[in-house]
Write a protein that holds these residues in place. Structure first.
Motif, PDB file in Angstrom:
ATOM      1  N   GLY A  89       3.525  -3.297  -5.858  1.00 17.25           N
ATOM      2  CA  GLY A  89       2.610  -2.297  -5.342  1.00 17.25           C
ATOM      3  C   GLY A  89       3.320  -1.020  -4.916  1.00 17.25           C
ATOM      4  O   GLY A  89       2.830   0.087  -5.161  1.00 17.25           O
ATOM      5  N   MET A 133      -3.324  -4.333 -10.191  1.00 19.26           N
ATOM      6  CA  MET A 133      -4.576  -4.696 -10.848  1.00 19.26           C
ATOM      7  C   MET A 133      -4.319  -5.293 -12.227  1.00 19.26           C
ATOM      8  O   MET A 133      -5.011  -6.228 -12.654  1.00 19.26           O
ATOM      9  CB  MET A 133      -5.479  -3.473 -10.949  1.00 19.26           C
ATOM     10  N   MET A 188       0.812  -1.224   0.000  1.00 19.38           N
ATOM     11  CA  MET A 188       0.000   0.000   0.000  1.00 19.38           C
ATOM     12  C   MET A 188       0.843   1.270   0.000  1.00 19.38           C
ATOM     13  O   MET A 188       0.307   2.366  -0.193  1.00 19.38           O
ATOM     14  CB  MET A 188      -0.911   0.011   1.236  1.00 19.38           C
ATOM     15  N   GLY A 207       0.758   3.836  -3.102  1.00 20.11           N
ATOM     16  CA  GLY A 207      -0.478   4.443  -3.585  1.00 20.11           C
ATOM     17  C   GLY A 207      -0.934   3.831  -4.900  1.00 20.11           C
ATOM     18  O   GLY A 207      -0.628   2.676  -5.210  1.00 20.11           O
ATOM     19  N   TRP A 208      -1.657   4.619  -5.690  1.00 13.80           N
ATOM     20  CA  TRP A 208      -2.201   4.099  -6.948  1.00 13.80           C
ATOM     21  C   TRP A 208      -1.151   4.020  -8.057  1.00 13.80           C
ATOM     22  O   TRP A 208      -1.227   3.151  -8.920  1.00 13.80           O
ATOM     23  CB  TRP A 208      -3.365   4.973  -7.414  1.00 13.80           C
ATOM     24  N   THR A 209      -0.191   4.922  -8.067  1.00 15.04           N
ATOM     25  CA  THR A 209       0.764   4.989  -9.175  1.00 15.04           C
ATOM     26  C   THR A 209       2.184   4.585  -8.795  1.00 15.04           C
ATOM     27  O   THR A 209       3.032   4.434  -9.676  1.00 15.04           O
ATOM     28  CB  THR A 209       0.797   6.412  -9.755  1.00 15.04           C
ATOM     29  N   GLY A 263       2.649   0.855  -8.085  1.00 11.08           N
ATOM     30  CA  GLY A 263       1.321   1.263  -7.675  1.00 11.08           C
ATOM     31  C   GLY A 263       0.281   0.164  -7.741  1.00 11.08           C
ATOM     32  O   GLY A 263       0.487  -0.905  -8.330  1.00 11.08           O
ATOM     33  N   LEU A 264      -0.855   0.466  -7.115  1.00  8.61           N
ATOM     34  CA  LEU A 264      -1.952  -0.501  -7.083  1.00  8.61           C
ATOM     35  C   LEU A 264      -2.542  -0.738  -8.474  1.00  8.61           C
ATOM     36  O   LEU A 264      -3.091  -1.800  -8.737  1.00  8.61           O
ATOM     37  CB  LEU A 264      -3.042   0.001  -6.129  1.00  8.61           C
ATOM     38  N   LEU A 265      -2.422   0.240  -9.359  1.00  6.84           N
ATOM     39  CA  LEU A 265      -2.909   0.040 -10.728  1.00  6.84           C
ATOM     40  C   LEU A 265      -2.121  -1.070 -11.422  1.00  6.84           C
ATOM     41  O   LEU A 265      -2.692  -1.882 -12.162  1.00  6.84           O
ATOM     42  CB  LEU A 265      -2.796   1.350 -11.520  1.00  6.84           C
TER      43      LEU A 265
END
Length: 407
Positions: free
Chosen positions: A293, A302, A262, A265-267, A297-299
């Motif tokens: 991650g 995914m 985590m 973050g997202w990027t 990032g979390l993207l």
């Protein structure tokens, strides 16, 4: 101009054999390219490419943790070795996918027998790492259970497919005895995580083989009872579960992996800019998903999950028009092992499952494990090969059984 007289063999002498020309390799490759599932191949290559980038990001962390006062590992030590293993694994995958289905099945059965013998030798002459004896050193250090997984799935499918020829054969009992032997040997290492994986794949295959719902319920009850017994009498399982629920040392590792995952973050922080990864144990193997991650990032996580789902769905879609029970069972068993291992690894990194010591297939750094995973994909590519100009009817298990049992 005279014509040559035809050759007439004398009585008792065989006719001369016509010359056999070697196979046209170019034609063989053209047929392979036409029949192979190119979508599946591209998905796998994309996953391996992302895995190579992930190992590049994780290599400095693992090299720093494993360096000693006497030897300092280069930050790209694991990355460079990963490239070598990837090239070898690609050769195994493509070479396996070129095999005819019958030959691939026979080789998988022989490999299963050989790896089962190796598994018997592990407690006797095995190499210990991190408190577990799972490896053999026969000139090269490897884990027999990694190669046993794809061979086991194909062998199990072969045994269960006997039911079509003779419904009276006790295929469920035979397969249960086989998986029971493997589970016993794995738990002796100890390797509770892979024992669960083998049992899960066996359960999937016996359901696909037409096991009645009543027996499925009985098997589920037996599995639950086995888990309770493992917790009560098997120290390795009890320690892992207690650590996960109560916050022991293994749980601390999983907690650290979750916070690292985590942290970007997202990027993400960017390639090479992650800091929490430096504290991760086995950043290049068990916890590489957390490194992804943090730095991408979390993207990006995914995308990795989506690729795994796409591979599983693609294989299942490919089986929808399959007309052979063996092919359905073998491919389902292989993809269950592949997808199940990825699912467990990701859940561990998300702090939703006890630590199991499993790598992320085709993404984590690995020597023999990478080759074993590519062998799994090669078997899938072989089993799902189709002539695009031939139509097939969906396999009807009930109709086949009724046909076999008619007087």
């Amino acid at each position: 101009m005279t014509t040559a007289r035809p050759y007439i063999p004398r009585p008792g002498k065989p006719a001369p054999q016509t010359a056999r020309f070697p196979r046209d390799r170019k034609r063989q490759l053209q047929v392979w390219w036409r029949e192979i599932d190119r979508v599946l191949l591209m998905l796998v290559l994309a996953l391996m490419t992302l895995g190579t980038i992930a190992v590049l990001a994780a290599s400095p962390a693992s090299a720093d943790r494993l360096s000693t006062a006497d030897q300092t590992l280069d930050p790209l030590y694991f990355f460079m070795r990963h490239i070598i293993w990837q090239v070898a694994a690609l050769g195994v995958m493509l070479g396996t996918s070129l095999l005819p289905q019958d030959m691939a099945r026979r080789e998988a059965i022989l490999l299963s027998a050989a790896m089962l013998v190796m598994l018997l030798l592990v407690p006797l002459i095995g190499v210990e790492k991190n408190g577990a004896t799972r490896w053999l050193n026969l000139g090269i250090v490897f884990q027999p259970s990694e190669f046993l997984k794809p061979a086991f799935a194909v062998t199990l499918a072969w045994i269960l497919s006997w039911k079509i020829r003779d419904p009276s054969l006790p295929v469920i009992g035979i397969s249960a005895a086989l998986v029971g032997t493997i589970v016993f040997l794995l738990m002796a290492q100890p390797n509770f995580g892979e024992a669960i994986l083998f049992v899960g794949s066996w359960f999937v295959l016996v359901m696909l083989a037409g096991l009645p719902l009543q027996r499925i319920g009985i098997l589920a009850g037996v599995g639950l009872a086995g888990l309770v017994l493992a917790y009560s009498f098997y120290e390795n399982a009890r320690n892992r579960i207690d650590s996960f629920l109560g916050g022991g040392s293994a749980f601390d590792q999983v907690d650290l992996a979750s916070r690292t995952l985590m942290g970007g973050g997202w990027t993400g922080t960017g390639l090479g800019l992650g800091r929490q990864k430096m504290n991760l144990p086995e950043a290049h193997t068990d916890y590489i998903f957390s490194v992804i991650g943090e730095e991408f990032g979390l993207l990006a996580c995914m995308v990795i999950v989506a690729l795994y789902l796409a591979i599983v769905v693609r294989v299942l879609v490919r089986l929808m028009d399959e007309d052979r029970l063996f092919n359905i069972l073998a491919a389902s068993g292989l993809i269950a092992l592949f997808g199940g291992q990825a699912f467990i690894n990701i859940l561990v990194n998300l702090q939703l499952f006890p630590s199991k010591g499993m790598t992320l297939p085709l993404v984590s750094y690995g020597g023999s494990s990478t080759i074993a995973q590519c062998f799994t994909i090669g078997m899938l590519l072989t089993i799902t090969r189709r002539n695009p100009y031939l139509s097939r009817e969906a396999f009807d298990l009930r109709g086949s059984l009724e046909k076999e049992t008619r007087p």
